[in-house]
Design a protein around this motif. Structure first.
Motif, PDB file in Angstrom:
ATOM      1  N   LYS A 226       2.406  -3.644  -4.002  1.00 49.87           N
ATOM      2  CA  LYS A 226       1.962  -4.972  -3.584  1.00 49.87           C
ATOM      3  C   LYS A 226       3.181  -5.868  -3.398  1.00 49.87           C
ATOM      4  CE  LYS A 226      -2.144  -4.561  -6.563  1.00 49.87           C
ATOM      5  NZ  LYS A 226      -2.897  -5.190  -7.689  1.00 49.87           N
TER       6      LYS A 226
ATOM      7  N   SER B 208       3.915  -7.578   3.145  1.00 43.78           N
ATOM      8  CA  SER B 208       2.548  -7.484   3.695  1.00 43.78           C
ATOM      9  C   SER B 208       2.568  -7.464   5.210  1.00 43.78           C
ATOM     10  CB  SER B 208       1.719  -8.653   3.198  1.00 43.78           C
ATOM     11  OG  SER B 208       2.337  -9.869   3.534  1.00 43.78           O
TER      12      SER B 208
ATOM     13  N   SER C 104       4.373   3.675  -1.067  1.00 44.89           N
ATOM     14  CA  SER C 104       4.853   4.273  -2.311  1.00 44.89           C
ATOM     15  C   SER C 104       6.370   4.385  -2.329  1.00 44.89           C
ATOM     16  CB  SER C 104       4.264   5.676  -2.492  1.00 44.89           C
ATOM     17  OG  SER C 104       2.851   5.643  -2.560  1.00 44.89           O
TER      18      SER C 104
ATOM     19  N   ASN D 250       2.840   3.662  -6.590  1.00 46.91           N
ATOM     20  CA  ASN D 250       1.876   3.775  -5.499  1.00 46.91           C
ATOM     21  C   ASN D 250       1.154   2.450  -5.297  1.00 46.91           C
ATOM     22  OD1 ASN D 250       2.507   6.544  -5.295  1.00 46.91           O
ATOM     23  ND2 ASN D 250       0.940   7.085  -6.793  1.00 46.91           N
ATOM     24  N   SER D 251       0.535   2.322  -4.165  1.00 44.82           N
ATOM     25  CA  SER D 251      -0.239   1.110  -3.851  1.00 44.82           C
ATOM     26  C   SER D 251       0.584  -0.146  -4.125  1.00 44.82           C
ATOM     27  CB  SER D 251      -1.540   1.084  -4.668  1.00 44.82           C
ATOM     28  OG  SER D 251      -2.319   2.230  -4.431  1.00 44.82           O
TER      29      SER D 251
ATOM     30  N   ARG E  38      -1.459   2.419 -10.976  1.00 39.10           N
ATOM     31  CA  ARG E  38      -0.666   2.472  -9.747  1.00 39.10           C
ATOM     32  C   ARG E  38       0.698   3.122  -9.972  1.00 39.10           C
ATOM     33  NH1 ARG E  38       1.021  -2.073  -7.358  1.00 39.10           N
ATOM     34  NH2 ARG E  38       1.095  -3.307  -9.284  1.00 39.10           N
TER      35      ARG E  38
ATOM     36  N   GLY F  17       0.794  -1.221   0.000  1.00 39.46           N
ATOM     37  CA  GLY F  17       0.000   0.000   0.000  1.00 39.46           C
ATOM     38  C   GLY F  17       0.823   1.266   0.000  1.00 39.46           C
TER      39      GLY F  17
END
Length: 125
Positions: free
Chosen positions: A86, A125, A17, A83-84, A66, A15
């Motif tokens: 994963k 994560s 950047s 961005n965002s 993204r 999430g």
């Protein structure tokens, strides 16, 4: 002699950047299509985003919406705003330059006579 140096990689939580930079020397980026590529362990290098001499851009489906590629011709530098992020974005990221291919073909063929040394991006994560 063409020389590309990437920077800006790091570890970031999902999430988050990052902004990658690719500084070029030995040539003028305004004459080249510039691309960002990535390679994860055990996988082939793949195209991520590219920007053509006229500023038109192309993106891999996996990063559309993204990531944003841009360039500053005065600074002879190309950027990748991510961005965002994963976990699956984790890879070594490279920039490459090709004088003959357009952005879409550059991403598709992963064909760049000139490469940087890469910068590691890790999304956790």
């Amino acid at each position: 002699q063409v020389h590309l140096v990437e920077s800006g990689g790091g570890s970031v939580q999902a999430g988050g950047s990052l902004r990658l930079s690719c500084a070029a020397s030995g040539y003028t980026i305004s004459r080249y299509c510039m691309g960002w590529f990535r390679q994860a362990p055990g996988k082939e290098r793949e195209g991520v985003a590219a920007i053509d001499t006229d500023g038109s851009t192309s993106y891999a489906d996996s990063v559309k919406g993204r990531f944003t590629v841009s360039k500053d011709n005065a600074k002879n530098t190309v950027y990748l705003q991510m961005n965002s992020l994963k976990p699956e974005d984790t890879a070594m990221y490279y920039c490459g330059a090709n004088e003959e291919l357009s952005a879409g073909f550059l991403l598709e063929r992963v064909d760049a006579p000139y490469w940087g040394q890469g910068t590691q991006v890790t999304g956790y994560s």
